[in-house]
Design a protein around this motif. Sequence first.
Motif, PDB file in Angstrom:
ATOM      1  N   GLU A  77      96.370 -41.035  91.486  1.00  0.00           N
ATOM      2  CA  GLU A  77      97.465 -40.146  91.867  1.00  0.00           C
ATOM      3  C   GLU A  77      97.072 -39.403  93.143  1.00  0.00           C
ATOM      4  O   GLU A  77      96.060 -38.697  93.168  1.00  0.00           O
ATOM      5  CB  GLU A  77      97.735 -39.158  90.733  1.00  0.00           C
ATOM      6  CG  GLU A  77      99.043 -38.412  90.842  1.00  0.00           C
ATOM      7  CD  GLU A  77     100.255 -39.273  90.570  1.00  0.00           C
ATOM      8  OE1 GLU A  77     101.128 -39.321  91.451  1.00  0.00           O
ATOM      9  OE2 GLU A  77     100.333 -39.899  89.508  1.00  0.00           O
ATOM     10  N   PRO A  78      97.824 -39.573  94.236  1.00  0.00           N
ATOM     11  CA  PRO A  78      97.472 -38.841  95.458  1.00  0.00           C
ATOM     12  C   PRO A  78      97.628 -37.333  95.241  1.00  0.00           C
ATOM     13  O   PRO A  78      98.478 -36.909  94.460  1.00  0.00           O
ATOM     14  CB  PRO A  78      98.464 -39.368  96.496  1.00  0.00           C
ATOM     15  CG  PRO A  78      99.517 -40.093  95.753  1.00  0.00           C
ATOM     16  CD  PRO A  78      99.002 -40.413  94.400  1.00  0.00           C
ATOM     17  N   PRO A  79      96.827 -36.521  95.912  1.00  0.00           N
ATOM     18  CA  PRO A  79      96.850 -35.067  95.688  1.00  0.00           C
ATOM     19  C   PRO A  79      98.238 -34.436  95.845  1.00  0.00           C
ATOM     20  O   PRO A  79      98.569 -33.515  95.118  1.00  0.00           O
ATOM     21  CB  PRO A  79      95.882 -34.522  96.742  1.00  0.00           C
ATOM     22  CG  PRO A  79      94.948 -35.650  97.005  1.00  0.00           C
ATOM     23  CD  PRO A  79      95.782 -36.902  96.866  1.00  0.00           C
ATOM     24  N   GLU A  80      99.038 -34.937  96.772  1.00  0.00           N
ATOM     25  CA  GLU A  80     100.360 -34.324  96.961  1.00  0.00           C
ATOM     26  C   GLU A  80     101.334 -34.642  95.823  1.00  0.00           C
ATOM     27  O   GLU A  80     102.354 -33.992  95.680  1.00  0.00           O
ATOM     28  CB  GLU A  80     100.965 -34.700  98.323  1.00  0.00           C
ATOM     29  CG  GLU A  80     101.267 -36.167  98.493  1.00  0.00           C
ATOM     30  CD  GLU A  80     100.089 -36.952  99.054  1.00  0.00           C
ATOM     31  OE1 GLU A  80     100.253 -38.161  99.252  1.00  0.00           O
ATOM     32  OE2 GLU A  80      99.015 -36.376  99.279  1.00  0.00           O
ATOM     33  N   ARG A  81     101.023 -35.632  95.003  1.00  0.00           N
ATOM     34  CA  ARG A  81     101.875 -35.961  93.848  1.00  0.00           C
ATOM     35  C   ARG A  81     101.389 -35.280  92.570  1.00  0.00           C
ATOM     36  O   ARG A  81     102.092 -35.258  91.567  1.00  0.00           O
ATOM     37  CB  ARG A  81     101.925 -37.475  93.622  1.00  0.00           C
ATOM     38  CG  ARG A  81     102.526 -38.277  94.759  1.00  0.00           C
ATOM     39  CD  ARG A  81     103.996 -38.076  94.951  1.00  0.00           C
ATOM     40  NE  ARG A  81     104.733 -38.477  93.758  1.00  0.00           N
ATOM     41  CZ  ARG A  81     105.983 -38.111  93.494  1.00  0.00           C
ATOM     42  NH1 ARG A  81     106.620 -37.341  94.320  1.00  0.00           N
ATOM     43  NH2 ARG A  81     106.574 -38.505  92.399  1.00  0.00           N
ATOM     44  N   MET A  82     100.194 -34.721  92.583  1.00  0.00           N
ATOM     45  CA  MET A  82      99.629 -34.107  91.385  1.00  0.00           C
ATOM     46  C   MET A  82     100.452 -32.919  90.880  1.00  0.00           C
ATOM     47  O   MET A  82     100.644 -32.779  89.667  1.00  0.00           O
ATOM     48  CB  MET A  82      98.175 -33.705  91.614  1.00  0.00           C
ATOM     49  CG  MET A  82      97.474 -33.253  90.350  1.00  0.00           C
ATOM     50  SD  MET A  82      97.513 -34.446  88.976  1.00  0.00           S
ATOM     51  CE  MET A  82      96.458 -35.725  89.623  1.00  0.00           C
ATOM     52  N   PRO A  83     100.968 -32.040  91.746  1.00  0.00           N
ATOM     53  CA  PRO A  83     101.770 -30.928  91.206  1.00  0.00           C
ATOM     54  C   PRO A  83     102.951 -31.410  90.361  1.00  0.00           C
ATOM     55  O   PRO A  83     103.206 -30.867  89.286  1.00  0.00           O
ATOM     56  CB  PRO A  83     102.248 -30.187  92.459  1.00  0.00           C
ATOM     57  CG  PRO A  83     101.194 -30.477  93.476  1.00  0.00           C
ATOM     58  CD  PRO A  83     100.771 -31.902  93.197  1.00  0.00           C
ATOM     59  N   LEU A  84     103.651 -32.436  90.816  1.00  0.00           N
ATOM     60  CA  LEU A  84     104.775 -32.960  90.035  1.00  0.00           C
ATOM     61  C   LEU A  84     104.286 -33.618  88.745  1.00  0.00           C
ATOM     62  O   LEU A  84     104.905 -33.459  87.693  1.00  0.00           O
ATOM     63  CB  LEU A  84     105.599 -33.957  90.858  1.00  0.00           C
ATOM     64  CG  LEU A  84     106.836 -34.511  90.141  1.00  0.00           C
ATOM     65  CD1 LEU A  84     107.800 -33.388  89.771  1.00  0.00           C
ATOM     66  CD2 LEU A  84     107.519 -35.551  91.015  1.00  0.00           C
ATOM     67  N   ALA A  85     103.168 -34.325  88.803  1.00  0.00           N
ATOM     68  CA  ALA A  85     102.626 -34.950  87.598  1.00  0.00           C
ATOM     69  C   ALA A  85     102.250 -33.898  86.564  1.00  0.00           C
ATOM     70  O   ALA A  85     102.516 -34.061  85.362  1.00  0.00           O
ATOM     71  CB  ALA A  85     101.415 -35.817  87.955  1.00  0.00           C
TER      72      ALA A  85
END
Length: 192
Positions: A77-85
């Motif tokens: 998971e790329p860092p910029e997608r982690m908040p949504l995950a």
Amino acid sequence: MPREERETQIVRAGTEEFGKNGYAGASMVEIARRVGVTKPLLYQYFGSKDGLYLACLHRAGDRLTEGVAETMAEEGEPPERMPLAVLSAIFRTFDNDRYAWKLLRDPTVPSTGEIAGVAVDYRYRLDGFALVGAAQLMHSRGLDDDRDIEAIAQVWTGVVDSLISWWIDQPDQDAAAMTERCSRIMRNLFGW
């Protein structure tokens, strides 16, 4: 009804009552009424209001910290997608138990004693996840100032709390709908 099943009912009703009214305003009489048992039965099972609150708090805190930890540990998971995950994991965890979130941020819990210690521990762990996520995101963008990372983590914690507080009052919005809503918001605000 088997004791374990009855305890589960009581904890669910207790979570909603404590979540709606806070520790200080919650009523054991109301919890008993919701479950269809007597107040003495609550005390027989949990010993006290504190005992029931702790059972509710542990259930909410364990579920949430495990869900967030698993999500953050996933590879790829790329860092910029982690908040949504992470948001999606929170929404899934509390989809049918939304008031559980409120126990983790209840300002009315006693300031000393076992409840205070447990609540602080869960908050500390959740704040730690926010700090790790903020560090990963900021480092991926070439930013490494520790104070900036701390500030972003604090902002993120406030955003999550605000989103979940809003969601509690939106019964028509399930976990999938909230994840999609947050995806749209993040895409439009941050280009993610």
